[in-house]
Scaffold this active site. Structure first.
Site, short mmCIF file in Angstrom:
data_model
loop_
_atom_site.label_atom_id
_atom_site.label_comp_id
_atom_site.label_asym_id
_atom_site.label_seq_id
_atom_site.Cartn_x
_atom_site.Cartn_y
_atom_site.Cartn_z
N HIS A 199 47.89 39.40 15.45
CA HIS A 199 48.40 38.03 15.59
C HIS A 199 48.18 37.28 14.28
O HIS A 199 49.11 36.65 13.75
CB HIS A 199 47.68 37.35 16.75
CG HIS A 199 48.04 35.92 16.97
ND1 HIS A 199 49.29 35.52 17.36
CD2 HIS A 199 47.30 34.79 16.86
CE1 HIS A 199 49.30 34.20 17.50
NE2 HIS A 199 48.11 33.73 17.19
N HIS B 242 44.47 29.44 13.55
CA HIS B 242 45.51 28.51 14.02
C HIS B 242 44.91 27.21 14.54
O HIS B 242 43.86 27.19 15.19
CB HIS B 242 46.35 29.17 15.12
CG HIS B 242 47.26 30.22 14.59
ND1 HIS B 242 47.72 31.27 15.35
CD2 HIS B 242 47.79 30.40 13.35
CE1 HIS B 242 48.51 32.04 14.62
NE2 HIS B 242 48.56 31.53 13.39
N HIS C 11 44.95 31.30 26.01
CA HIS C 11 46.06 30.54 26.58
C HIS C 11 46.30 30.90 28.04
O HIS C 11 46.13 32.05 28.45
CB HIS C 11 47.37 30.83 25.82
CG HIS C 11 47.44 30.23 24.46
ND1 HIS C 11 47.92 28.98 24.21
CD2 HIS C 11 47.05 30.73 23.26
CE1 HIS C 11 47.86 28.72 22.91
NE2 HIS C 11 47.33 29.77 22.30
N ASP D 203 45.65 25.25 16.92
CA ASP D 203 45.44 25.06 18.36
C ASP D 203 44.16 25.75 18.83
O ASP D 203 43.85 25.74 20.03
CB ASP D 203 46.66 25.52 19.18
CG ASP D 203 46.92 27.00 19.10
OD1 ASP D 203 46.96 27.56 17.99
OD2 ASP D 203 47.08 27.62 20.17
N HIS D 204 43.40 26.35 17.89
CA HIS D 204 42.10 26.94 18.19
C HIS D 204 40.97 26.31 17.37
O HIS D 204 39.82 26.39 17.75
CB HIS D 204 42.14 28.45 17.97
CG HIS D 204 43.15 29.11 18.86
ND1 HIS D 204 42.81 29.79 20.02
CD2 HIS D 204 44.51 29.14 18.79
CE1 HIS D 204 43.91 30.19 20.61
NE2 HIS D 204 44.96 29.82 19.90
N HIS E 137 40.38 32.62 15.43
CA HIS E 137 41.35 32.73 14.35
C HIS E 137 41.75 31.36 13.85
O HIS E 137 41.38 30.34 14.42
CB HIS E 137 42.56 33.57 14.75
CG HIS E 137 43.46 32.97 15.80
ND1 HIS E 137 43.05 32.73 17.09
CD2 HIS E 137 44.75 32.57 15.76
CE1 HIS E 137 44.05 32.22 17.79
NE2 HIS E 137 45.10 32.10 17.00
FE FE Z 1 47.00 29.97 20.16
ZN ZN Z 2 47.18 31.72 17.53
#
Ligand code: FE
Ligand code: ZN
Length: 238
Positions: A111, A55, A168, A57-58, A53
């Site tokens: 999400h 975001h 995570h 942080d990915h 996805h």
């Molecule tokens: Fe994340």
């Molecule tokens: Zn995320």
């Protein structure tokens, strides 16, 4: 077993996942947010980047890792406008080749709108980003409880021996909350104790086994979308 998986920890609690297909030696990385950590793990041998996805942080390291390895980038066609530049845009039911094996795309909105998961049927491996966590699920940032409920139901229908690789290391906090929802669930109590042991030893709690999540994860066990929404709202306040 044709695919082996190695955790590549990054930031406070994110995991990228490095996959190697034994027949061809092909490698792939799921969610390469930190390029230095990813390149330290892969060297410059990397065929494929898989994005769950949009975001940061990915995805944040995607362009740099692609530039330095020549890997092709696979992500959701529906979110192509806000993902790093894709080589292959995919949607529900698509299959992508990886060495001598393949992954099937499962759309899992909730999400984020364009969230996808990668399922490798030959080895029963699931890479589900921020949709299903061990003993938890992702925040409903762009989707409804009904969408997340449907997404989790799709994942619940995979083979029970499926290993679940989420994005995570949230399991200890999730366990703490989950015990407030189902304090008498013996499977949850056992998993929570295991998580405490693993974290005390500095060991990842991911992957988990899908059957464990079905037995212990209150978000997977919610009987209706409305109940899932209640539990998710309570977790947001927890
Ligand atoms: Fe994340
Ligand atoms: Zn995320």
């Amino acid at each position: 077993m044709t695919v082996t998986v190695q955790a590549v920890p990054m930031f406070a609690d994110n995991y990228a996942w490095l996959l190697r297909e034994s027949g061809t030696g092909a490698t792939a990385i799921v969610d390469p947010a930190d390029p230095e950590a990813v390149l330290a793990a892969t060297g410059h041998q990397l065929a494929t980047i898989l994005l769950t996805h949009h975001h940061a942080d990915h995805t944040a390291g995607t362009d740099e890792v692609r530039a330095r390895t020549g890997a092709t980038v696979v992500g959701a066609r529906a979110d192509a406008h806000r993902l790093p530049r894709l080589y292959t845009g995919v949607a529900e039911g698509d299959t992508i080749a990886f060495g001598n094996t393949r992954a099937r795309i499962i759309e899992t909105p909730g999400h984020t709108r364009g969230h996808i998961a990668f399922f490798f049927p030959d080895d029963a491996l699931l890479f589900c980003g921020d949709t299903l966590f061990s003993l938890g699920c992702g925040r409903l940032l762009e989707g409804t409880a009904a969408e997340m409920f449907a997404s989790l139901a799709k994942l619940a229908a995979l083979p029970p021996e499926t290993r679940v690789f989420c994005g995570h290391e949230y399991t200890a906090g999730n366990a703490h909350f989950a015990l407030t929802v189902e304090p008498d669930n013996a499977a949850l109590q056992a998993r929570a104790a295991e998580v405490t042991r693993l974290r005390a030893a500095g060991t990842p709690t991911v992957p988990s086994i899908l059957a464990e999540e079905l037995a212990a994860n209150p978000f997977m066990r919610a009987p209706t979308a409305a109940r899932l929404g209640e539990i998710r709202a309570a977790k947001d306040r927890f």
